[in-house]
Design an enzyme around this catalytic site. Structure first.
Site, short mmCIF file in Angstrom:
data_model
loop_
_atom_site.label_atom_id
_atom_site.label_comp_id
_atom_site.label_asym_id
_atom_site.label_seq_id
_atom_site.Cartn_x
_atom_site.Cartn_y
_atom_site.Cartn_z
N GLY A 112 0.84 -1.19 0.00
CA GLY A 112 0.00 0.00 0.00
C GLY A 112 0.88 1.24 0.00
N GLY A 131 -0.42 4.63 0.10
CA GLY A 131 -1.11 5.86 0.46
C GLY A 131 -0.23 6.66 1.40
CB ALA A 177 0.18 4.85 6.39
NE ARG A 194 -15.37 13.56 10.10
CZ ARG A 194 -14.31 13.28 9.37
NH1 ARG A 194 -13.82 12.06 9.33
NH2 ARG A 194 -13.72 14.23 8.67
CD GLU A 216 -9.62 3.84 6.68
OE1 GLU A 216 -9.12 4.48 5.72
OE2 GLU A 216 -10.82 3.55 6.75
#
Lengths: 252, 637
Positions: free
Chosen positions: B40, B42, B44, B330, B425
């Site tokens: 991954g 992204g 991070a 939220r 995440e």
């Protein structure tokens, strides 16, 4: 308001290492509130159930920011809605019984991988030549040390908005990546952080672009029209200045 | 399995500094003898890969996209928090820490959150040095804005494209290391399995998405930075290909999965409009700085928004939470929107929307100011809905956005499998049961730039990591299993598409394990999920071959994992019979309808251990101890 339309798709289909061809498919009962790619999803569901492999196309965020999507729709990169990526194009822009011709982005360095998917890795290769500030994690001084004129930060941000979709290359009659490269060079040329490397950045990125077979810029400005993020051609003038200055004042 | 969070001793404010001193180091010339795989790219993953390469480790990075710049971090809009206190409004590391623990409804680990707040300022310094064009004031200094759950302005931003700019910064850093040879980049490569040898993570099986070829990669450590599992709901604000597969494979190889029921439903998204809908689009929380949320006071009032007079509007957040107003966290904003819609006061054609109105802000600040702050968001809204938010209020509704649950990690970000790390995440650690806005970018970059590069050395320097090659039987086994699964998907040759099944699963989860949850609905979901999964394996239709670019096959493989993961998520939601943050159990609420925690029974991290698909997973509890932030009923009134 929402209504349903039928459209005919003429889509470029191509397998790796084979010749491609156009195929005709019907898209029936498409809600005009649907996005273009949702229309493609519906067509693909239908194709799958009738035993035909779905049309391969690239997408991911469907919010116009990741830069994955893109095809030439009725002769225009990302379709005819200005400053809009293909994923944000909506079917309300089409009429009942329209024929929609869908082709991959075409440019010499963009080899077709399958159907509408092309290889845009050349753009990454250009970035690798200097599309960054060479700062290691831990090097940074306190962020407020250097005030930066708001207008410069804004102009830098205007350039930095590029999503790397490659529409500029596909729209250019020469297949040039000047707008793409210029956007990145400009982002850093406008900020003090980018200054130590500005000469080699401009030189190396332009050289890489040439080496990979992207064409030259002949001021057609098709790129700026095609750009879904509205990157200005002024950036190309800035890149040219950076490049010339670099070649006049070579430090090597 | 025994979970050891490895929280360092000593006062909260000194833990990270002391820990960095106490861990073992790898000397500079030995770093090149260690290899690390990063899955991954992204925020991070890219930041971790770049920083580890800068340090001298040999890094291999993998992304399923055609370029690291496509990762979904790019879609984050509003901003990134840091405790700089530039506005002089009383912010501090401690306040950011405090707000994050409270915002997470006291279900996160204090020491991790404190560290996050502590490194937040370094992130801003680094990103500015990278040439990220953050918004600035006329004097040339950095501007801040406000986000939910905080009473200070601590959010740094680059228009409504902060995630894009930060990701491109991290992608730049990664590109720099690719150029220097420190990182070998594999694009269009999807990781199908994690290889564990003698209890240590030693590599991965990757599939080349263009040719279909499976390849084996060995390393001393494996880092997963593969994002969240929001797409299990089919409709979410995640990108189309976001998936839980790498995390799920890791779970099946022994990594505990923590708090899978903690999902964040974001309050301000563009409402659903049709059956064919493929995804939902977020409208940044930053809009709540200037937008006012309201519905008509009367049920079934379907006059156009601008025809409803002021006295007939209910600005329900301002009314119920006067001190935070439209900037409540939220989870509260979402639940309240659902509540007013359930009362029949929702707007739009479906009645499942509330207004987000900028008329007052435009009157006060002028259209130009609003345009410069939110221009791209307004344009995105207009593209999707064909309505002009400068003149008509936006219609918004909650949508699945972020997942706080994830792989269990210790203070070093190592999962329960030695040598396997989880960043961003995909781990569970910092946001508890509800993430505050502008904190995902902060966490991704904290983990990648500053935390992992200072903790992975402890493992690499102290663990016995024997030399193995990709010819090891464990690699062959994992590869054969991955290939077998692809072949099996192609062989079903059924009558329904992958999306059809995915949509069915997603609808079930949204109804039964969405904004409101109760034992009956959760039990019903637990009965139905295995049925959908069974039907999927009997009747899914995937055409083409595994030795080709085959998007339907990629999707089917991810959905097959969601079909298994969903069950664990619902099981966790059923097990946690309290409400906290985004996990709202209808049986557990205050008289005013707010989430009611049960700290006596549930102040723990639920970490699930795989026991085979046919067996119940084993629940391990990591007790949460609150030394600095007093456990209290959250109040934003």
């Amino acid at each position: 308001m929402a209504e349903k339309i039928n459209v005919t798709l003429k889509v470029w289909r191509q397998n790796q290492g084979e010749e491609g061809e156009f195929k005709i498919y019907q898209a029936q009962d498409i809600d005009t509130e649907a996005s273009f790619l949702e229309m493609m999803d519906i067509v693909n569901e239908g194709l799958t159930l009738s035993g035909i492999e779905p049309i391969a196309f690239e997408d991911d965020c469907r919010e116009g920011i990741c830069g994955c999507c893109g095809a030439v729709v009725n002769g225009k990169t990302h379709g005819s809605h200005e400053r809009t990526t293909l994923c944000q194009l909506h079917m309300r822009k089409f009429k009942n019984n329209d024929q929609i011709v869908i082709e991959p982005f075409r440019a010499k360095p963009f080899q077709v991988l399958k159907d509408l998917i092309v290889d845009r890795s050349g753009l990454d290769a250009i970035i690798c030549e200097g599309g960054y500030v060479d700062v290691k994690t831990g090097n940074a001084p306190e962020a407020a040390t250097t005030p930066i004129k708001r207008a410069l930060a804004e102009a830098s941000m205007d350039a930095a908005q590029c999503i790397g979709c490659g529409a500029c290359v596909a729209a250019c009659p020469n297949g040039s990546a000047m707008l793409f490269t210029a956007a990145k060079v400009s982002q850093y040329a406008l900020l003090p952080q980018g200054h130590p490397e500005r000469a080699q950045r401009a030189t190396n990125m332009v050289n890489k672009m040439d080496e990979l077979g992207f064409g030259n810029c002949s001021n057609e400005y098709e790129c700026a029209v095609a750009c879904p993020k509205g990157i200005d051609v002024k950036n190309i003038a800035r890149l040219n200045r950076e490049f010339i200055k670099a070649s006049l004042m070579s430090e090597k | 399995m025994k979970l050891d969070s490895k929280i360092p001793d000593g006062p909260m404010a000194e833990k990270w500094t002391n820990h960095k001193f106490n861990v073992k180091l790898v000397n500079p010339s030995n770093k090149r003898k260690h290899s690390v795989i990063v899955v991954g790219t992204g925020l991070a993953g890219a930041s971790a890969a770049a920083t580890m390469a800068e340090l001298g480790y040999v890094v291999e990075a993998f992304t399923y996209s055609d370029s690291p710049r496509r990762a979904h971090s790019i879609a984050a809009q509003g901003g990134i928090n840091a405790a700089k206190n530039y506005p002089n409004d009383g912010d501090s590391v401690f306040r950011l820490f405090h707000d994050t623990v409270k915002g997470g409804d006291f279900r996160s680990r204090e020491a991790n959150v404190y560290r996050l707040a502590e490194v937040s300022n370094q992130i801003i310094d680094h990103c500015v040095a990278q040439g990220i064009p953050f918004a600035r004031e006329y004097g040339g200094y950095l501007d801040n804005r406000s986000f939910g759950g905080a009473q200070v302005s601590r959010t740094f931003y680059a228009r409504g494209q902060t995630g894009q700019q930060l990701l491109i910064g991290a992608y730049g850093a990664l590109s720099k290391e690719i150029k220097k040879g420190g990182v070998t980049m594999h694009v269009r490569s999807e990781v199908l399995d994690v290889v564990v040898i003698d209890g240590q993570a030693r590599g991965i099986i990757s599939r080349n998405l263009v040719t279909g070829e499976l390849t084996r990669h060995v390393a001393d450590a494996v880092v997963l930075a593969t994002g969240g599992y929001g797409n299990v709901y089919f409709l979410s604000t995640n990108a189309m290909a976001c998936n839980a597969s790498a995390a799920w494979r890791a779970y099946k190889k022994g990594a505990a999965f923590a708090n899978p029921c903690y999902t964040q439903i974001h309050p301000t998204c563009i409402p659903m409009h049709g059956e064919y809908q493929s995804k939902l689009t977020l409208m940044s929380e930053s809009l709540r700085n200037d937008g006012r949320i309201w519905v008509p006071k009367a049920k079934g009032d379907n006059r156009p928004a601008n025809d409803i007079p002021e006295e007939e509007r209910d600005y329900y957040l301002e009314r119920k939470y006067p001190s935070f107003g439209n900037l409540v966290p939220r989870d509260l904003a979402s639940r309240n929107a659902k509540q007013v819609c359930d009362e029949g006061r929702g707007v739009g054609s479906t009645g499942n929307a509330v207004y987000l109105d900028f008329a007052d802000a435009i009157k006060r600040l002028g259209k130009d100011v609003i345009e410069s702050k939110y221009g791209n968001l307004f344009e995105m809204y207009e593209r999707i809905t064909d309505e002009d938010p400068y003149t008509t209020p936006m219609r918004i509704f909650p949508a699945v956005h972020y997942t706080m649950g994830g792989l269990w990690v210790d203070y070093n970000l190592m999962t329960s499998v030695p040598g396997l790390y989880a960043l961003g995440e995909v781990n569970f650690s910092d946001h508890g049961a509800n993430r505050l806005g502008a904190s995902a970018l902060m966490q991704g970059l904290a983990d990648g730039y500053f935390v992992l590069p200072n903790t992975i050395n402890d493992y690499l320097a102290s663990a016995e990591i024997p030399k193995v090659g990709t010819d090891h039987a464990a690699f062959a086994e994992a590869e054969a299993e991955a290939q077998g699964k692809l072949d099996k998907l192609l062989a079903v040759n059924g009558s329904r598409t992958v999306d059809d099944f995915h949509r069915e699963l997603g609808q079930l989860l949204w109804e039964n394990c969405g904004m409101g949850r109760n034992a009956k609905a959760l039990k019903e979901a637990l009965e139905k999920i295995p049925q959908i999964r069974e039907a999927f394996w009997k009747d899914v239709n995937v055409l083409g071959s595994a030795a080709d670019l085959n998007q339907a096959l990629e999707k089917a493989n991810r959905v097959a994992d969601f079909m298994e993961f969903a069950e664990l998520m619902v099981k966790d939601a059923l097990d946690r019979a309290e409400s906290c943050g985004g996990h709202f159990r209808e049986e557990s609420q205050t008289d005013e309808g707010e989430a009611l925690r049960n700290d006596d029974e549930f102040a723990y991290v639920a970490a699930w251990e795989f026991q085979g698909l046919e067996n119940e997973p084993l629940l391990h509890k990591e007790e949460l101890v609150f030394e600095e932030v007093k456990l209290s009923q959250r109040s934003y009134k």
